[in-house]
Design an enzyme around this catalytic site. Structure first.
Site, short mmCIF file in Angstrom:
data_model
loop_
_atom_site.label_atom_id
_atom_site.label_comp_id
_atom_site.label_asym_id
_atom_site.label_seq_id
_atom_site.Cartn_x
_atom_site.Cartn_y
_atom_site.Cartn_z
N ASP A 32 0.89 -1.20 -0.02
CA ASP A 32 -0.16 0.10 0.07
C ASP A 32 0.89 1.29 0.13
OD1 ASP A 32 -2.08 1.62 0.34
OD2 ASP A 32 -2.68 0.79 2.03
N ASP A 33 0.91 2.06 -1.12
CA ASP A 33 1.63 3.15 -1.25
C ASP A 33 3.20 2.86 -1.26
OD1 ASP A 33 -0.65 4.25 -1.07
OD2 ASP A 33 -0.40 5.50 0.67
N CYS A 70 -5.89 4.30 -4.01
CA CYS A 70 -6.26 2.96 -3.66
C CYS A 70 -7.26 2.30 -4.15
CB CYS A 70 -6.18 2.77 -2.08
SG CYS A 70 -6.87 1.38 -1.35
N LYS A 122 -6.44 -5.36 3.59
CA LYS A 122 -7.29 -4.26 3.23
C LYS A 122 -8.31 -4.45 2.06
CE LYS A 122 -6.59 0.55 1.69
NZ LYS A 122 -5.54 1.75 1.34
N HIS A 124 -11.28 -1.82 1.29
CA HIS A 124 -11.45 -0.51 0.91
C HIS A 124 -12.20 -0.39 -0.53
CE1 HIS A 124 -9.69 3.81 0.43
NE2 HIS A 124 -10.83 3.94 0.89
N HIS A 205 1.63 2.45 4.26
CA HIS A 205 0.79 3.51 4.00
C HIS A 205 0.94 4.16 5.57
CE1 HIS A 205 -3.04 5.79 4.31
NE2 HIS A 205 -3.38 5.41 2.95
N ASP A 258 -0.15 -0.68 -5.20
CA ASP A 258 -1.47 -0.10 -5.87
C ASP A 258 -1.33 1.04 -6.25
OD1 ASP A 258 -1.15 1.27 -3.14
OD2 ASP A 258 -2.84 0.95 -2.44
N ASN A 259 -0.24 1.82 -6.05
CA ASN A 259 0.07 3.41 -6.30
C ASN A 259 1.39 3.69 -6.05
OD1 ASN A 259 -2.58 3.95 -4.52
ND2 ASN A 259 -0.51 4.57 -3.72
N LYS A 275 2.11 9.79 -5.53
CA LYS A 275 0.56 9.12 -5.38
C LYS A 275 -0.48 10.37 -5.65
CE LYS A 275 -2.27 7.49 -1.79
NZ LYS A 275 -2.72 7.00 -0.57
#
Length: 433
Positions: A32-33, A70, A122, A124, A205, A258-259, A275
């Site tokens: 994540d990130d 995300c 996660k 989301h 994250h 994801d990004n 991001k």
């Protein structure tokens, strides 16, 4: 009787004969990130020995594209559909709908093919439609955009931790809990069935936190490095469990983010941007694919691959046919991955509030205000030089392609997009998870 003994003798000499006939397992690991430059294969200062080893054992995707934030990235992975077509441009806020039950999705496809399906970590993608809506049989983790690594609470201090729809209270570091749950499910699996396991870590994250030993180890380089090493340790636990269970050769492992990294934490160097944007730093992410004997080892592949390509690519790798009426925007990239070679592919979009079109080495960006910019990523990975004026023919060609590909996409006017192109919910896209 002699025939039976002969057959048993043959099986004794070929102990993997029965195992080789079973369907392959699939494990997707999502960071994540995680920034483009926040993996040890590119930055030796980043401590990720398990990811470095994974890359040596498989194909490292040099041009893998997620989404600026995300929720759209995760929706694209699961459905193979441009998230904007699903009404998703920004993060999903409380009370907003995510993917509907009517949307065909990868876990549902694998479930119908006899796979057990689990999501760990996660979600989301909306409280209105939990992970079971898209075919996950089991869920362990949190529903929202971020969670406290130790308290397991959301941004408002409310507990966001559950197992199969029931809120639970547990102690422990989220990264390790997710890794240990994945390992437990692998060990306790129904051995008569293949499994699809998606492990969606919340690391790295914000708000960052790490175990004390890692905090002390990374005192000189900061908390982010400690969180990333913790992520790598968790991934290592899952990969070790696959080895211990004798599943390495029969398991397709895919690792992505994801990004890109946000401005305040990680690094996307030498890519431009962070991001939340369709700059390379916002959407080009680390990615690795490993499947021994099916994917070459130690290859760095320059094939442009989007997160929406994963659904059809995985289906192709598993020899699962996709219905002709299934409207997927992603394109099967398995031949390029399995061959470790760059192959021709159709142009594709990353369509957020701004849109990026990719065609080979070329990238055309169109902002929501209608402004365009043109880059040659092979010559200019940092997007330092806009070629829109100096390459008018190329700009016109890509502009025409963009106009065709975006003509049936919902218009964007802020927030997520409801049915018919209107706003969905109250999100304005300022909070980026």
């Amino acid at each position: 009787m002699r025939l039976i003994f002969s057959l048993l003798a043959c099986l004794a000499f070929f102990p993997d004969a029965t195992a080789q006939t079973t369907k392959p397992n699939v494990v997707i690991i999502i960071a994540d990130d995680l920034g483009w430059n926040d993996i040890g294969t590119r930055n030796p200062k980043i401590v990720t020995p398990n990811l470095v080893k994974l890359a040596k054992e498989g194909v490292e995707l040099q041009r893998f594209y997620g989404y600026p934030v995300c929720s759209p990235a995760r929706a694209g992975l699961l459905t193979g559909v441009l998230p904007r077509r699903l009404g998703l441009v920004n993060i999903i806020m409380p009370g907003q709908a995510g993917i509907t039950k009517a949307t065909p999705a990868l876990p549902a496809k694998l479930k119908s093919a006899g796979y057990t399906t689990s999501l760990i970590g996660k979600w989301h993608l909306g409280n209105q439609n939990p992970s079971s809506a898209v075919g996950f049989e089991h869920f362990y983790g949190f529903m929202g955009g971020e969670v406290d690594y130790l308290k397991h609470t959301d941004m408002r201090g409310k507990l966001d931790w559950q197992r199969d729809g029931k809120q639970i209270e547990e102690s422990g570091y989220t990264t390790y809990l997710f890794a240990d749950e994945a390992s437990k499910q692998i060990r306790n699996r129904d051995k008569a069935k293949p499994f699809f396991l998606q492990v969606a870590f919340n690391a790295p994250h914000v708000e960052l936190a790490a175990p004390e030993d890692l905090v002390a180890k990374h005192k000189s380089d900061g908390l982010y490095g400690a969180v990333v090493e913790g992520l790598d340790i968790g991934i290592g636990r899952i990969l070790t469990t696959l080895d211990e269970q004798g599943l390495r050769d029969n398991t397709l492992v895919i690792f992505v983010s994801d990004n890109g990294a946000p401005r305040r934490t990680g690094s996307n160097a030498p890519l431009r941007g962070y991001k939340g944007s369709v700059d390379e730093g916002g959407i080009r992410t680390p990615a690795i694919v490993r499947w021994p004997k099916r994917v070459p080892a130690g290859v760095k592949l320059d094939q442009p691959i989007a997160i929406i390509d994963l659904f059809p690519s995985i289906a192709a790798a598993l020899n699962l046919p996709l219905n002709a009426e299934l409207k997927i925007d992603g394109v099967n990239q398995w031949p390029a991955i399995a061959g470790g070679k760059t192959l021709p592919r159709p142009p594709f979009l990353v369509a957020s509030s701004d849109i990026a079109l990719f065609d080979g080495d070329w990238k055309l960006v169109e902002t929501n205000a209608g402004q365009r910019a043109l880059y040659n990523l092979k010559a200019d990975i940092s997007e330092a030089k806009d070629l829109l004026v100096t390459q008018p023919e190329q700009a016109a060609k890509l502009g025409a392609q963009l106009d065709i590909l975006k003509k049936d996409l919902p218009a964007y006017s802020g927030g997520n997009i409801g049915p018919g192109g209107g706003k969905g919910g109250k999100g304005k896209g300022k909070g980026k998870k």
